[in-house]
Scaffold this active site. Sequence first.
Site, PDB file in Angstrom:
ATOM      1  CE1 TYR A   1      -3.630  -2.525   0.554  1.00 66.32           C
ATOM      2  CE2 TYR A   1      -2.809  -2.874   2.783  1.00 66.32           C
ATOM      3  CZ  TYR A   1      -3.660  -3.216   1.747  1.00 66.32           C
ATOM      4  OH  TYR A   1      -4.544  -4.245   1.924  1.00 66.32           O
TER       5      TYR A   1
ATOM      6  CE1 TYR B   1      -8.964  -5.065   1.914  1.00 68.08           C
ATOM      7  CE2 TYR B   1      -8.987  -6.741   3.618  1.00 68.08           C
ATOM      8  CZ  TYR B   1      -8.348  -6.093   2.599  1.00 68.08           C
ATOM      9  OH  TYR B   1      -7.063  -6.458   2.249  1.00 68.08           O
TER      10      TYR B   1
ATOM     11  CG  ASP C   1     -13.726 -12.156   6.467  1.00 72.59           C
ATOM     12  OD1 ASP C   1     -12.999 -12.446   7.440  1.00 72.59           O
ATOM     13  OD2 ASP C   1     -13.314 -11.527   5.475  1.00 72.59           O
TER      14      ASP C   1
HETATM   15  N1  PMP Z   1     -10.967 -10.356   5.760  1.00 69.05           N
HETATM   16  C1  PMP Z   1     -10.917  -9.417   6.705  1.00 69.05           C
HETATM   17  C2  PMP Z   1     -12.160  -9.109   7.488  1.00 69.05           C
HETATM   18  C3  PMP Z   1      -9.734  -8.723   6.955  1.00 69.05           C
HETATM   19  O1  PMP Z   1      -9.711  -7.763   7.894  1.00 69.05           O
HETATM   20  C4  PMP Z   1      -8.575  -9.066   6.219  1.00 69.05           C
HETATM   21  C5  PMP Z   1      -7.248  -8.387   6.451  1.00 69.05           C
HETATM   22  N2  PMP Z   1      -7.277  -7.080   6.878  1.00 69.05           N
HETATM   23  C6  PMP Z   1      -8.670 -10.064   5.248  1.00 69.05           C
HETATM   24  C7  PMP Z   1      -9.872 -10.694   5.051  1.00 69.05           C
HETATM   25  C8  PMP Z   1      -7.486 -10.461   4.425  1.00 69.05           C
HETATM   26  O2  PMP Z   1      -6.547 -11.113   5.176  1.00 69.05           O
HETATM   27  P1  PMP Z   1      -5.024 -11.206   4.670  1.00 69.05           P
HETATM   28  O3  PMP Z   1      -4.489  -9.802   4.715  1.00 69.05           O
HETATM   29  O4  PMP Z   1      -4.380 -12.105   5.662  1.00 69.05           O
HETATM   30  O5  PMP Z   1      -5.052 -11.766   3.301  1.00 69.05           O
END
Ligand code: PMP
Length: 433
Positions: free
Chosen positions: A27, A155, A249
């Site tokens: 980023y 996200y 998630d």
């Molecule tokens: N899902 C959620 C809710 C997240 O907060 C994140 C990471 N910030 C991810 C998926 C992706 O995980 P990673 O960065 O380990 O690929």
Amino acid sequence: MTARPDPLPVSLVPWLDDGYRHIWMPYTQMQTAPPPLAVTATKGSRITLADGRQLIDGIASWWSACHGYNHPHIRDAIVRQAGEMPHVMLAGLANEPAFTLARRLADIAPGDLERVFFSESGSVSVEIAMKMAAQYWRNNGQPGRTKFICFDGAYHGDTIATMAVGDPEDGIHGRFAGLMGGQLHTNLPRDDNSRKRFEAFVTEHADQCAAVILEPLVQGAGGMVFHAPETLKTVRETCDKHGLLLILDEIMTGLGRLGTLFASEQADVQPDIMTLSKSLTGGSLPLAATIASAAVFEAFLSDELDTAFMHGPTFTGNALACAAANASLDLFETEPRLEQVNAIEAHLGTALEPCRGMNGKWGKVRDVRVRGAIGVVEMDTITDMTALRARFVEEGCWIRPFGNIVYLMPAFTIDEEDLARLSGAIVKIIGER
Ligand code: PMP
């Protein structure tokens, strides 16, 4: 050569200067970003820099180091496992840490979530959940159900399929619009009107849809936006009504961040598939889990290889990471993590409140909100992100705002004094004129 800011003096940190010419940071606009701070050690909630300064960590390495850094119990487990067997492939071979971790996750996961598929990052675990959901329908004779209903503000990761179920307009994924598309974006059902709209949306799309995917109670990287347990309940009920799977998630919310082991408990909702990562190893090693219900798993059983789940990352079930995760789960059992989260919530609830209504040099505060060990000061806009981040460092804090959000998500083990210094720094700096 393009111009770039000079990193710290070579004499102080030679590896930083040498490597900075070759590393590609996340980023980051590599032409203009200030060089990163060289870290030589971490401990608890402290980050030690190469120049001797110590920073209090307010965000626990992207919300993962929930027990603080270098917890001796996790470190010992890793050292022990590294001596015996860091990794052996999982297809056809079994290792004790992975099998034990699968059983333990099944024990603590909500309802009948009981089959665990391991991967090495959150994004991949979400992609696995999506593939599972789609193949679930294929195995049930409905191969056309390949789409996902997802939410504005969501996200779920940075890989292509996970970007496609994230917010369609967010600041980081929009530039890849041409790579994604095809998923079904809608608003969360927060009140009567949006509930009706959601219900109509699901009715319209259900027959081509494999699952609804949601971060329960807090949408994290999309802007730390909260929703009520009733919203989650509505989503579950609507999925049930239309026979859709629900993927939760819990990569950010799971394992204590909101004061319960899983966010879904607060709505008394059980997903069909759940993803975990981040706190799973206490932030020590990369590991993620996709956990499926008995009913989802059973749809993959037959006499034919054709219905088997065809997925297998090289490092699935990595013994070293699973040993770290088992040690991390031990700590949830033996140390008062959820109480610590509640104490953090109580502190942040009062300590960040003075920010409400502030309108200083960094921007105008739009909202202050706290849930579990998450404290958020939402601004209209942040006037100078780079300078604001540097200002927090100057104050001895590792706080890294993004978008229009200044937030704290510290280790659950942070002591009162350090926590007060973090919240105090936010109040002081956001109030600057
Ligand atoms: N899902 C959620 C809710 C997240 O907060 C994140 C990471 N910030 C991810 C998926 C992706 O995980 P990673 O960065 O380990 O690929």
